[in-house]
Write an enzyme that holds these catalytic residues in place. Structure first.
Site, PDB file in Angstrom:
ATOM      1  N   SER A 528       0.851  -1.188   0.000  1.00  0.00           N
ATOM      2  CA  SER A 528       0.000   0.000   0.000  1.00  0.00           C
ATOM      3  C   SER A 528       0.893   1.246   0.000  1.00  0.00           C
ATOM      4  CB  SER A 528      -0.962  -0.041   1.180  1.00  0.00           C
ATOM      5  OG  SER A 528      -2.023   0.857   1.020  1.00  0.00           O
ATOM      6  N   HIS A 641      -7.458  -5.643  -1.392  1.00  0.00           N
ATOM      7  CA  HIS A 641      -6.367  -4.971  -0.698  1.00  0.00           C
ATOM      8  C   HIS A 641      -5.974  -5.681   0.597  1.00  0.00           C
ATOM      9  CE1 HIS A 641      -3.837  -1.414  -0.612  1.00  0.00           C
ATOM     10  NE2 HIS A 641      -4.165  -1.163   0.648  1.00  0.00           N
TER      11      HIS A 641
END
Length: 667
Positions: A528, A641
């Site tokens: 991320s 994610h």
């Protein structure tokens, strides 16, 4: 250094038992919790356990390849409501606590969740996802075949989009359903819908007299353009609601005081956008006055610890003391989380804080004691009983066989002074089988967020790299939580600036002070924001011989329009949106520096990542491959994610194997 225990393996990931959500029974003699494990179907089972506070062996209450969670005791302790997927979707079930079969309470088409009892035990409040014209009396859960047929039909229809917030990483593409609040009359088995606004509602609490319901939502006309979340009081007789907050902040985790004349809540006014420290507020319902109890503090309230083995929700506070004179909560500070108390006079007291991770707690009003969920760098999780006098007693011994068999590295805490004098905290893991005088390859780990915190919690990925023979360094550069408001705000509008030099300074420090690191075999990885920083690093230095970027950001120009948070995140973190200054966004995009990359780079990305969409990894791969750089792209089907934390067990192991493979190849 030799060990009689074996080194950690990738497949050990599926052996871990993860605890969450401790709940003390009304009489204070027992507590329940959720245990989550991987099953043979490449998924997870979550089951309910109960244990005596005296520490007798836990008793398992639920079984099978299903997910059970959110158990809540009735006020008299004779029954418990929980949510379970045993019928297919998550529905509410009732269980007699003295023994007997569970009984299904809801059959809602889209499921039901988050149950809470009224104080008199006559009602259960919960969440349900409903269409505007849904009739509660005609709710029927679909069969697996019916759901599949409906999903297949939906795939053949175009998606019509009319809002900014039309997708999210956790839920995928949104539909017209909204989370509404429902109440079940337990005795009469009847349901009543309490909210109907075109918004998602989050139940917070029910008043002690049962006359008012507290919920959080954004009911503003411009809700699609805002991130605020207000608190509302709903009069259950008139069905009228009143807004308690000003529409300019985000409020959550709210509850009534035991007498019902006050409300406590976490929240803030976005003064520093996404880097704003959470405050604790008390609302006086008689005077309308709002008091901030934490205005002079410089710590983050709640649990902001990052890990890859936490599954399930747990209470972080604030929770009222029995006498209403103080509140209990978890706070994030200096690489650890602990349990704290604040009086209504704003006096802060530490109840429990060690070098570890308090991930949840439950408060017993009768004995003024707590059950704490605690993880450390060398233990995934256990529960402990904290008495009023501070005595701490261990209740569980989770993962005992695993911990007796497998060597787990104990981190060494380090402190590094940054170029501008800021103190950067970090941790160093020695490799398995460490031998004095030998040189070892090294991996720098960079966390996501960026407004989160590494610390004293169990982290499987770090331990696996140490088991594979690497020295592992993980730090909290500026932008991390746990070190005050100025520190967490310090990376905004400066990505690739001070945060980058913090990381490089930390690497320099360990190379200067730990002679067993081979400076010619340095690796770097992160996900991320940590993936962005990995991309930035390899575009600005060649000191690393291998890099793995995970669910990363490479191009802020496209991120603005494709991420589920892009339309506000670029403004929050960089001070501008795409049309404000595209040149500046390009200047801080790692993709711009692709020609500089000489480090072999592995790009890992989930196909269904809506937070940092897969096109971010794809753009970087194509640019580097076109430039004939050493690069490889691994795309994980069906993964979003959260792949590293809660993805399918097989995919999580595949991801770890690719990371190890790349570093073994180049380091």
């Amino acid at each position: 250094m030799t060990s009689t225990k074996r080194a950690l393996k990738t497949e050990d990931l599926t052996r871990l038992e993860v605890y969450s959500d401790p709940q003390i029974s009304p009489d204070g003699n027992f507590y329940s919790y959720v245990s989550t494990t991987a099953n043979d179907n490449d998924d997870y089972n979550s089951h309910l356990f109960v244990q005596s506070i005296q520490g007798e062996s836990p008793v398992q209450w639920t079984f099978g390849d299903v997910k059970n969670s959110n158990l809540r005791y009735s006020p008299d302790g004779k029954r418990a409501v929980f949510q379970s997927t045993r019928s297919g979707l998550s529905q509410l079930w009732m269980l007699p606590t003295e023994g007997g079969e569970a009984r299904q309470l809801t059959t809602f088409k889209n499921g039901a969740s988050s149950p809470t009892w009224s104080k008199d035990g006559k009602y259960i409040f919960f969440h349900a996802s409903l269409d505007k014209d849904d009739d509660l009396h005609n709710q029927k859960e679909q069969s697996k075949e019916e759901r599949q047929k409906e999903q297949e039909a939906k795939k053949k229809q175009p998606l019509i989009v009319n809002s900014l917030k039309y997708k999210s990483d956790s839920s995928g593409f949104h539909d017209n359903k909204r989370v509404q609040l429902i109440v079940l009359d337990v005795e009469n088995n009847t349901f009543t819908q309490l909210t109907r606004d075109n918004a998602d509602h989050s139940f917070q609490d029910i008043s002690p007299d049962g006359k008012q319901l507290l919920f959080a939502a954004n009911l503003n006309a411009d809700a699609d353009y805002e991130l605020s979340n207000d608190l509302f009081l709903l009069d259950l007789q008139s069905k009228e609601h009143k807004k308690l907050t000003d529409g300019k902040g985000g409020y959550h985790s709210a509850s009534f005081s035991p007498s019902g004349d006050k409300i406590v809540s976490f929240g803030h006014g976005f003064e520093y956008a996404g880097a704003t420290l959470t405050e604790i507020y008390v609302f006086d319902l008689e005077t309308g006055e709002r008091t901030c109890l934490s205005q002079t503090w410089d710590i983050q309230l709640g649990d902001l610890m990052i890990g890859d083995t936490r599954l399930g929700q747990s209470e972080a506070g604030p929770v009222w003391a029995k006498d209403e004179k103080s509140l209990f909560f978890i706070a994030t500070d200096q690489g650890s989380t602990g349990l704290y108390e604040v009086s209504l006079d704003k006096e802060l007291t530490t109840l429990y804080e060690k070098d570890n991770h308090v991930f949840g707690f439950s408060y017993d009003q009768n004995k003024e004691a707590f059950v704490l969920g605690i993880s450390s760098a060398t233990n995934p999780c256990d529960f402990y009983y904290l008495e009023k006098d501070g005595t701490l007693t261990q209740l569980t011994k989770s993962n005992r066989a695993f911990l007796e068999e497998v060597a787990i590295a104990e981190p060494e805490t380090i402190s590094v002074k940054a170029d501008d004098g800021k103190e950067i905290q970090g941790w160093l893991l020695k490799p398995y089988g460490f031998t004095e005088g030998k040189k070892y390859p090294f991996v720098l780990e960079i966390h996501g967020g960026p407004h989160a915190m590494y610390g004293q919690t169990f982290f499987f990925e770090m331990q696996l790299l140490a088991a594979r023979g690497y020295v592992v360094l993980y730090t909290n550069p500026r932008g991390s939580h746990g070190y005050g408001q100025e520190f967490v705000d310090a990376c905004r509008s400066d990505y690739g600036g001070g945060d980058y030099t913090d990381l490089m300074t930390a690497v320099d420090y360990v190379l200067d002070n730990y002679t067993y690191i081979d400076e010619d075999r340095l690796g770097v990885t992160g996900g991320s924001y940590g993936g962005f920083m990995t991309n930035w690093i390899v575009g600005h230095t060649n000191r690393f011989k291998a890099a793995v970027t995970q669910r990363s950001i490479s191009n802020w120009l496209s991120f603005y329009g494709v991420s589920d948070i892009g339309f506000f995140f670029t403004k929050w973190e960089h001070g501008l949106n795409l049309l404000d200054d595209p040149e500046k966004l390009w200047e801080i995009s790692p993709l711009k520096y692709a020609e500089n990359v000489e480090t072999p780079l592995l790009i890992l990305h989930g196909e269904l990542d809506f937070r940092c969409p897969v096109e971010q990894g794809e753009q970087l791969f194509i640019a580097l491959k076109h430039l004939r750089k050493e690069v490889e792209f691994v795309r994980f089907p069906g993964a979003n994610h959260e792949l590293s934390r809660s993805g399918k067990p097989a995919m999580r192991q595949e991801r770890l194997n690719h990371i190890c493979r790349w570093f073994e190849q180049y380091l």
